[in-house]
Design an enzyme around this catalytic site. Structure first.
Site, PDB file in Angstrom:
ATOM      1  N   LYS A 179     -12.318 -35.563  15.451  1.00  0.00           N
ATOM      2  CA  LYS A 179     -10.956 -35.020  15.449  1.00  0.00           C
ATOM      3  C   LYS A 179     -10.213 -35.410  14.173  1.00  0.00           C
ATOM      4  O   LYS A 179      -9.468 -34.602  13.602  1.00  0.00           O
ATOM      5  CB  LYS A 179     -10.175 -35.507  16.672  1.00  0.00           C
ATOM      6  CG  LYS A 179      -8.737 -35.006  16.729  1.00  0.00           C
ATOM      7  CD  LYS A 179      -8.634 -33.474  16.744  1.00  0.00           C
ATOM      8  CE  LYS A 179      -7.197 -32.996  16.640  1.00  0.00           C
ATOM      9  NZ  LYS A 179      -6.418 -33.243  17.856  1.00  0.00           N
ATOM     10  N   LYS A 247       0.893 -38.489  12.191  1.00  0.00           N
ATOM     11  CA  LYS A 247       0.202 -39.547  12.935  1.00  0.00           C
ATOM     12  C   LYS A 247      -1.309 -39.406  12.795  1.00  0.00           C
ATOM     13  O   LYS A 247      -2.029 -40.388  12.560  1.00  0.00           O
ATOM     14  CB  LYS A 247       0.630 -39.483  14.406  1.00  0.00           C
ATOM     15  CG  LYS A 247      -0.040 -40.483  15.329  1.00  0.00           C
ATOM     16  CD  LYS A 247      -1.250 -39.915  16.076  1.00  0.00           C
ATOM     17  CE  LYS A 247      -0.873 -38.831  17.044  1.00  0.00           C
ATOM     18  NZ  LYS A 247      -2.045 -38.367  17.846  1.00  0.00           N
TER      19      LYS A 247
END
Length: 300
Positions: A179, A247
């Protein structure tokens, strides 16, 4: 996985009914599963219950008796609190339950959760997703899964209700590494599409027409397919917010440090996203990286 209540159905606890989590949980209800949903915002829980889900008053309430527990939360502190904290998933889950964390968090957190869960006889998969709000709504997510092969096989019917690309990519934490790679590629493409728009417009070329051509050639990509018109129109309604991508780029740069590799373009994209937040664009869609590129060229 425990015996189904009805053939092909399992009892699922879904924690985190946000932009992504809500449509995902609703797809699981539509697939015939019994789904108990919990979110800190009671309004979200009520919305889920109105669409056929079961309202839970707490994490403990959602998790008790569940075969599968899914968490879809913003970052690792929230996952740690929900999973490891008092009244959390590991305190409340039945022995043999399967915890699937579909949040995007640090690989080391996923590994630590798997280790803690082993002592509670709870199985764990890290299964972050790609596809944004549109992919969640269309049940067309790409799901990258880390953990044991047998647990992945048991969870496949759940994943297939949520996504079209479902791949076991390795041991615990591997899903989060993939990811991170996904997010650095997506961020880089947004940056380059933004530069292409600025270049064409500054040169007197119609950017929409130009991007239509690019989308039909070697430069074709999903971002051009899905976002070129909204970017040219400067429509940045969030499907995936700058704040969250910022983030995620921190996760990618931390993973690079852990792996002792240099990712210079990733570092640049991370700084552009940090600039977008500093400019006050954190709540906008990540395609709003265009606003940063415009600012750098004096064309804001």
């Amino acid at each position: 996985m425990a015996a189904a209540r009805e053939e092909g159905s399992v009892k699922i606890a879904f924690i985190g009914l946000g932009i992504m989590g809500m449509p995902m949980a609703k797809h699981l209800v539509a697939a015939g599963h019994t789904v108990s949903g919990y979110n800190r915002s009671r309004a979200k829980v009520d919305e889920f219950a109105a669409d056929g889900g079961t309202a839970a008053a707490s994490v403990t309430d959602a998790v008790q008796g569940a075969d599968v527990v899914i968490t879809m939360l913003p970052n690792h502190p929230e996952v740690e609190e929900v999973v490891l904290g008092q009244g959390g998933v590991l305190e409340s889950a039945e022995p043999g339950a399967l915890l699937i964390d579909m949040s995007t968090i640090r690989p080391e957190t996923s590994i630590a959760i798997a280790e803690a869960a082993r002592d509670k006889n709870v199985r764990v998969l890290d299964a972050p997703v790609s596809g944004g709000e549109a992919g969640a709504k269309q049940a067309a997510l790409s799901i990258m899964v880390g953990g044991e092969e047998a647990d992945f096989a048991a969870a496949r019917p759940v994943f297939e209700a949520l996504g079209k690309t479902v791949v076991h990519v390795g041991p615990h934490g591997a899903g989060q590494v993939v990811k991170a790679a996904n997010q650095l590629v997506v961020g880089g493409i947004y940056g380059l599409v933004s530069e292409a728009i600025v270049l064409m417009e500054a040169s007197g070329v119609d950017a929409k027409t130009g991007l239509d051509v690019l989308a039909g050639g070697l430069a074709a990509n999903r971002i051009l397919d899905l976002k070129r018109e909204s970017m040219v129109a400067r429509q940045f309604q969030p499907g995936f917010r700058i704040d969250l991508h910022h983030k995620d780029m921190g996760i990618a740069t931390d993973a690079a440090r852990q792996a002792d590799v240099a990712l210079p373009m990733t570092g640049l994209v991370a700084q552009l996203l940090a600039a977008a937040r500093a400019m006050g664009h954190g709540s906008l869609d990540h395609s709003a990286l265009l606003k940063v590129v415009e600012q750098l060229s004096g064309r804001a």
